[in-house]
Design an enzyme around this catalytic site. Structure first.
Site, PDB file in Angstrom:
ATOM      1  N   ARG A 176      -2.211  -9.240 -20.443  1.00  0.00           N
ATOM      2  CA  ARG A 176      -3.114  -9.042 -21.575  1.00  0.00           C
ATOM      3  C   ARG A 176      -2.481  -8.134 -22.630  1.00  0.00           C
ATOM      4  O   ARG A 176      -2.982  -8.051 -23.763  1.00  0.00           O
ATOM      5  CB  ARG A 176      -4.456  -8.503 -21.137  1.00  0.00           C
ATOM      6  N   GLU A 196       1.629  -7.062   8.257  1.00  0.00           N
ATOM      7  CA  GLU A 196       2.032  -5.641   8.195  1.00  0.00           C
ATOM      8  C   GLU A 196       3.111  -5.435   7.133  1.00  0.00           C
ATOM      9  O   GLU A 196       3.647  -4.330   7.020  1.00  0.00           O
ATOM     10  CB  GLU A 196       2.571  -5.197   9.563  1.00  0.00           C
ATOM     11  N   ASP A 226      -8.373   0.402 -25.169  1.00  0.00           N
ATOM     12  CA  ASP A 226      -8.730   0.331 -23.739  1.00  0.00           C
ATOM     13  C   ASP A 226      -8.827   1.726 -23.136  1.00  0.00           C
ATOM     14  O   ASP A 226      -8.206   2.658 -23.608  1.00  0.00           O
ATOM     15  CB  ASP A 226      -7.598  -0.377 -22.958  1.00  0.00           C
ATOM     16  N   PRO A 231       0.818  -1.217   0.000  1.00  0.00           N
ATOM     17  CA  PRO A 231       0.000   0.000   0.000  1.00  0.00           C
ATOM     18  C   PRO A 231       0.849   1.262   0.000  1.00  0.00           C
ATOM     19  O   PRO A 231       0.393   2.332  -0.376  1.00  0.00           O
ATOM     20  CB  PRO A 231      -0.815  -0.108   1.283  1.00  0.00           C
TER      21      PRO A 231
HETATM   22  O1  LIG Z   1      -2.033  -2.476  -3.574  1.00  0.00           O
HETATM   23  C1  LIG Z   1      -2.037  -2.207  -2.221  1.00  0.00           C
HETATM   24  N1  LIG Z   1      -3.237  -1.535  -1.862  1.00  0.00           N
HETATM   25  C2  LIG Z   1      -3.721  -1.723  -0.642  1.00  0.00           C
HETATM   26  N2  LIG Z   1      -3.322  -2.668   0.195  1.00  0.00           N
HETATM   27  C3  LIG Z   1      -2.317  -3.525  -0.131  1.00  0.00           C
HETATM   28  C4  LIG Z   1      -1.921  -4.554   0.751  1.00  0.00           C
HETATM   29  C5  LIG Z   1      -0.914  -5.422   0.403  1.00  0.00           C
HETATM   30  C6  LIG Z   1      -0.289  -5.286  -0.818  1.00  0.00           C
HETATM   31  C7  LIG Z   1      -0.688  -4.267  -1.688  1.00  0.00           C
HETATM   32  F1  LIG Z   1      -0.091  -4.153  -2.874  1.00  0.00           F
HETATM   33  C8  LIG Z   1      -1.681  -3.368  -1.354  1.00  0.00           C
END
Ligand SMILES: O[C@H]1NC=Nc2cccc(F)c21
Length: 247
Positions: free
Chosen positions: A158, A116, A173, A89
């Site tokens: 793809r 985490e 696309d 994330p």
């Molecule tokens: O792409 C993200 N977006 C939100 N949460 C995540 C948790 C683990 C991996 C990951 F890539 C993500």
């Protein structure tokens, strides 16, 4: 293209046996290999995580299984050198442009973190022998990197020559670089020409390809303005012609 996925949930990726990607694997366009991270643990419980240094909630994935897994999957002096993708994330937002760039790579390795995240020393160690990218598919909380990896593998695969049948094309696309730029696609229609009192827009039945293309761009602009106004604002002015501005 070779794609290796290291995860504690290999079964999460059975969808990659289906449909277009499944066919591409059978035809040899794609060589996707799954690896269970727990294969590189040596304790009775196959432990892959531990409490975070500095305290705090949750668990962090231990470096040792990841280090050994990457050593085994990548090897000491790989040729070609793979690109290691760390879904997280806190990564760089993954976009269609990243997909197009990654589709040109010969070998991708995805490290799916849970909990985490993965001990940060793993990425530093890996970067000593291959390029490493931290990528995010969006600003929301997933339970782990598997869903993000599925999204990125599908988006990249793809684009590989031969994966989409000739009835489909990536050029039109949404977000297709250079053609649709940063516009989202407008509405689409198929038979019948009238359904539950709704007619297909006549221009689409006209056979006038210039008018159809213009109508499609107008509708893409309208939908982008409605759903994604920030995309229009960031578009370079020269990407919008005079006609676009009248929409
Ligand atoms: O792409 C993200 N977006 C939100 N949460 C995540 C948790 C683990 C991996 C990951 F890539 C993500």
């Amino acid at each position: 293209m070779r794609i290796d996925i290291i995860t504690i949930f290999p079964d999460y990726f059975t969808p990659l046996e289906l449909s277009l990607i499944g066919k591409a694997r059978k035809s040899g366009i794609l060589d996707i290999r799954l690896h269970d991270l727990r294969s590189w643990t040596h304790d009775r419980h196959h432990t892959v995580d531990d409490t975070p240094y500095g305290g705090g909630p949750g668990m962090v994935m231990k470096p040792q299984p990841w280090g050994e897994a990457l050593d085994a999957v990548v090897g000491a002096a790989p040729d070609p050198v793979p690109r290691l993708i760390l879904p997280t994330p806190s990564g760089v937002p993954f976009t269609q442009r990243h997909a197009a760039r990654l589709a040109g790579e010969p070998w991708l390795v995805f490290a799916c973190g849970r909990y985490e995240g993965i001990d940060s020393r793993v990425a530093v160690d890996a970067a000593r022998r291959m390029p490493v990218e931290e990528l995010s598919i969006g600003d929301y909380v997933l339970a782990g990197g598997e869903s993000a990896t599925l999204v990125m593998v599908e988006t990249v695969s793809r684009l590989l020559p031969g994966v989409l049948g000739n009835t489909e094309s990536a050029e039109q696309d949404s977000f297709a670089p250079g053609v649709m730029d940063d516009l989202v696609e407008g509405p689409v229609y198929t038979k019948p020409a009238e359904w539950r009192g709704q007619e297909v827009p006549p221009v689409l039945l006209s056979g006038h390809h210039g008018a159809v293309d213009r109508w499609r761009r107008d509708e893409a602009l309208r939908r982008t303005a409605r759903n994604r106004p920030e995309l229009l604002r960031r578009m370079a002015p020269d990407r919008l012609d005079r006609r676009d501005r009248e929409v």
